[in-house]
Scaffold this active site. Structure first.
Site, PDB file in Angstrom:
ATOM      1  N   ASP A 175       0.863  -1.174   0.000  1.00 25.79           N
ATOM      2  CA  ASP A 175       0.000   0.000   0.000  1.00 25.79           C
ATOM      3  C   ASP A 175       0.902   1.228   0.000  1.00 25.79           C
ATOM      4  OD1 ASP A 175      -2.187   1.712   0.458  1.00 25.79           O
ATOM      5  OD2 ASP A 175      -3.125   0.252   1.792  1.00 25.79           O
ATOM      6  N   ASP A 182      -3.033   4.568  -2.364  1.00 25.76           N
ATOM      7  CA  ASP A 182      -3.988   5.223  -1.482  1.00 25.76           C
ATOM      8  C   ASP A 182      -4.466   6.550  -2.074  1.00 25.76           C
ATOM      9  OD1 ASP A 182      -5.177   5.210   1.253  1.00 25.76           O
ATOM     10  OD2 ASP A 182      -4.062   7.082   1.459  1.00 25.76           O
ATOM     11  N   GLU A 207      -7.221   3.656  -5.414  1.00 26.20           N
ATOM     12  CA  GLU A 207      -8.428   3.913  -4.623  1.00 26.20           C
ATOM     13  C   GLU A 207      -9.096   5.187  -5.139  1.00 26.20           C
ATOM     14  OE1 GLU A 207      -9.676   4.417   0.064  1.00 26.20           O
ATOM     15  OE2 GLU A 207      -7.906   5.404  -0.701  1.00 26.20           O
ATOM     16  N   HIS A 233     -10.666  -2.254   5.135  1.00 24.82           N
ATOM     17  CA  HIS A 233     -10.329  -1.781   6.477  1.00 24.82           C
ATOM     18  C   HIS A 233     -10.992  -0.457   6.835  1.00 24.82           C
ATOM     19  CE1 HIS A 233      -7.847   0.458   3.791  1.00 24.82           C
ATOM     20  NE2 HIS A 233      -7.470   1.270   4.765  1.00 24.82           N
ATOM     21  N   ASP A 234     -11.671   0.182   5.880  1.00 24.28           N
ATOM     22  CA  ASP A 234     -12.356   1.454   6.141  1.00 24.28           C
ATOM     23  C   ASP A 234     -13.870   1.285   6.217  1.00 24.28           C
ATOM     24  OD1 ASP A 234      -9.966   2.934   5.960  1.00 24.28           O
ATOM     25  OD2 ASP A 234     -10.214   3.246   3.805  1.00 24.28           O
TER      26      ASP A 234
HETATM   27  O1  TEU Z   1      -8.981   6.151   2.596  1.00 23.15           O
HETATM   28  C1  TEU Z   1      -9.480   7.184   1.806  1.00 23.15           C
HETATM   29  C2  TEU Z   1     -10.784   7.692   2.108  1.00 23.15           C
HETATM   30  O2  TEU Z   1     -11.385   8.364   1.291  1.00 23.15           O
HETATM   31  C3  TEU Z   1     -11.315   7.534   3.458  1.00 23.15           C
HETATM   32  O3  TEU Z   1     -11.945   8.736   3.737  1.00 23.15           O
HETATM   33  C4  TEU Z   1     -12.277   6.436   3.523  1.00 23.15           C
HETATM   34  O4  TEU Z   1     -13.095   6.416   2.403  1.00 23.15           O
HETATM   35  C5  TEU Z   1     -13.074   6.694   4.746  1.00 23.15           C
HETATM   36  O5  TEU Z   1     -12.353   6.158   5.788  1.00 23.15           O
HETATM   37  C6  TEU Z   1     -14.423   6.114   4.713  1.00 23.15           C
HETATM   38  O6  TEU Z   1     -15.249   7.041   5.408  1.00 23.15           O
HETATM   39  C7  TEU Z   1      -7.625   5.889   2.541  1.00 23.15           C
HETATM   40  C8  TEU Z   1      -7.264   4.736   3.449  1.00 23.15           C
HETATM   41  O7  TEU Z   1      -7.877   3.561   2.973  1.00 23.15           O
HETATM   42  C9  TEU Z   1      -7.653   5.090   4.848  1.00 23.15           C
HETATM   43  O8  TEU Z   1      -7.459   4.028   5.743  1.00 23.15           O
HETATM   44  C10 TEU Z   1      -6.822   6.288   5.243  1.00 23.15           C
HETATM   45  O9  TEU Z   1      -7.234   6.738   6.508  1.00 23.15           O
HETATM   46  C11 TEU Z   1      -6.956   7.430   4.245  1.00 23.15           C
HETATM   47  O10 TEU Z   1      -6.834   7.002   2.903  1.00 23.15           O
HETATM   48  C12 TEU Z   1      -5.863   8.446   4.468  1.00 23.15           C
HETATM   49  O11 TEU Z   1      -4.633   7.941   4.054  1.00 23.15           O
END
Ligand code: TEU
Ligand code: CA
Length: 555
Positions: free
Chosen positions: A97, A199, A254, A328-329
């Site tokens: 990542d 990311d 992403e 994970h989000d």
């Molecule tokens: O997430 C990007 C993102 O847009 C986040 O706002 C995500 O969609 C949100 O958590 C959902 O409400 C990426 C990573 O996957 C995330 O873990 C990181 O916190 C973020 O970038 C910042 O690097």
């Protein structure tokens, strides 16, 4: 020729929560290596490992302070090299990542940038003066709540952070920044890794001058000027020419709020940008009026519409989807789109079948193959995630009462997916011998139990992974939704010459009557590849059981 990764399944690992090898309560790299045989048994081709670089861990590794070394909590470079070679020995590839939109404010570049306005590192980030009326430079909002600007007292200027305040956005307009980023990518490519997950890569290019977002409402958070910005395709194409192409890497970007037309541009092969992209429209089908932090159930009609649009458009435009129901989000898929109380097994298998029949590269997030559920934390102290905490206090200050706010976190928090992996029936479910960094779910779901039962969810995934390799139709077949208006069912077909795949999924906890479309009625030459009940035959009229799902292959 088709690329190998079109038939592949990727398994996402969140190292902190995967497996702890030394008893400090935090998952680590050796912990991953210990579980490679498990992953090889599942049959996945590629691991996506979320950030393991040196980081203060304010956002669990998405705040990087040194891109060239391994975070000591997770192990050493030797541990990583061992993981890579052990994975390769088992024919499993590794995708790291990479976070190039921002660095931690602990990164050397930012520390120097902060010292004074005149050094070259200042321009690695975005700085702006306080407005005459004392307010922040523009109306952009941080994804982690509040304005996207933080005042640096020493130089009396604001810096931009689209995420947490210790995640300062890098200024990609600066050529040296771009060169530094290519160097980072090259370094890991030279180590022998097989690809990158990039990311928030659609956010790298901002409109020069960083103007106010003209949109009023939740979507007017600045994204007009930072999502798919003016130079984004140039930047990604250059990364491809310098690193991804020459090193033959697989890449996934992403794309939080990007539409299909742009996603095609990012992934159409002849444009030489990315292999595939995650789009998130189907993840927002439980947002009330576009707002995530609301108490709202998902809407099947919206889910079908979002997925169908990307299936059809990406195929037409020769783009490529990365398919997922959680990461994970996101909350756990079975808790969000299924029924984790009364039909956990059935609905988890239904989701697996529904996803794996689609066109794209399939992703499994750790624990999804066991149908792990949401965390159901009952107090704010049990949460760790910065986004969840920010949202909680925002909700309280907006007058939402504590009970409601906690309920919304139970539904939407990222920590739902981050509770430790449940391996076996011993202490802490085999995740750690110490105290886990985040509370472990209190249920009897474990990999050990799944592996013992040949009707388990784990084996459903294992077979689905294999079908996608055995049948070209999953890669090449066109997609067509059937009975789009049915309020309980998601039915679609895939077509490749005379072959057909039919996926029939009941997303409700009720029995639902369904009639087979005419053209399938006399087709007797079929195999039921997968089903979550014991159905042996496809009939003209069927009564589908709660969460029943059937994957049929016709020749
Ligand atoms: O997430 C990007 C993102 O847009 C986040 O706002 C995500 O969609 C949100 O958590 C959902 O409400 C990426 C990573 O996957 C995330 O873990 C990181 O916190 C973020 O970038 C910042 O690097
Ligand atoms: Ca550890």
């Amino acid at each position: 020729m088709n690329n190998w990764w079109k038939k592949a399944t990727v398994y996402q690992i969140y190292p902190r929560s995967f497996n702890d090898s030394n008893g400090d309560g935090i998952g680590d790299i050796r912990g991953i290596t210990e579980k490679l045989d498990y992953l090889s048994n599942l049959g996945v081709d590629l691991l996506w490992i979320t950030p393991i670089y040196v980081s203060p861990q304010r956002d669990n590794g998405y705040d990087i302070s040194d891109y060239y070394n391994i975070e000591p909590q997770y192990g050493t470079m030797e541990d990583f090299e061992e993981l890579l070679s052990e994975a390769h020995n088992r024919n499993i590839k590794i995708m790291l990542d990479m976070v190039l939109n921002h660095t931690s404010t602990e990164h050397e570049w930012f520390k120097k940038a902060r010292e004074n306005k005149d050094n070259k590192y200042r321009d690695y980030y975005f700085w702006k003066d306080v407005k005459k009326d004392g307010s922040v430079p523009n109306n952009w909002i941080s994804r982690f709540s509040g304005p996207a600007w933080k005042l640096d007292e020493k130089t009396n200027q604001y810096y931009l952070h689209l995420f947490e305040e210790t995640q300062a956005d890098l200024n990609w307009e600066n050529e040296e920044v771009r060169e530094e980023c290519y160097k980072i990518l090259e370094f890991w490519a030279n180590k022998g890794i097989d690809g990158f997950r990039l990311d928030v890569v659609n956010l790298l290019s901002k409109t020069p001058g960083l103007p106010d977002d003209p949109i009023v409402g939740p979507k007017g958070d600045g994204r007009t000027h930072y999502a798919d910005g003016p130079r984004i395709h140039e930047y990604i194409h250059n990364m491809n020419k310098k690193v991804f192409g020459p090193k033959n890497l697989v890449t996934v970007g992403e794309m939080s709020s990007t539409n299909a037309a742009e996603c095609i541009k990012y992934t159409r092969e002849d444009r030489e940008e990315l292999s595939m992209v995650f789009s998130f429209h189907h993840m927002k089908t439980d947002y009330k009026d576009g707002v995530k932090w609301t108490n709202e159930m998902f809407d099947l009609a919206k889910l079908k519409k979002a997925q169908s649009e990307f299936q059809v458009e990406m195929d037409k435009g020769k783009g490529w989807n990365a398919l997922f129901y959680t990461n994970h989000d996101q909350p756990r898929a079975v808790s969000r789109f299924g029924d984790d109380r009364f039909f956990r097994q059935e609905s988890a298998k239904m989701l697996a079948i529904t996803l794996f029949g689609l066109q794209g590269t399939t992703y499994i997030y750790q624990g999804e193959e066991l149908a792990m559920t949401n965390a159901y934390f009952t107090s704010i102290d049990q949460y760790d995630d910065a986004e969840s905490k920010g949202a909680y206090y925002d909700m309280l200050s907006n007058g939402i009462d504590e009970k409601e706010a906690l309920l919304i976190l139970q539904q939407k928090s990222r920590d739902n997916a981050r509770t430790p992996m449940q391996w076996n029936n011993e202490l802490n479910k085999g995740f750690t011998t110490g105290t886990p960094w985040l509370r472990i779910n209190n249920d009897d779901i474990t990999a050990e139990n799944e592996l013992k039962d040949d009707r388990s969810i784990f084996y459903t995934y294992k077979r689905l992974i294999q079908y996608r390799k055995d049948y070209d139709i999953f890669v090449d077949g066109s997609y067509n939704i059937i009975n789009e208006d049915n309020e309980h069912l998601y039915v679609y077909e895939r077509k490749l010459d005379d072959e057909r795949v039919l996926v029939i999924s009941n997303f409700s906890n009720k029995n639902v009557e369904w009639n087979l479309p005419k053209e399938y009625i006399d087709k007797d030459n079929y195999i039921i590849l997968e089903t979550n009940y014991t159905r042996k035959e496809i009939l003209e009229k069927m009564e589908l059981k709660p969460y029943e799902s059937i994957l049929v292959y016709y020749k």
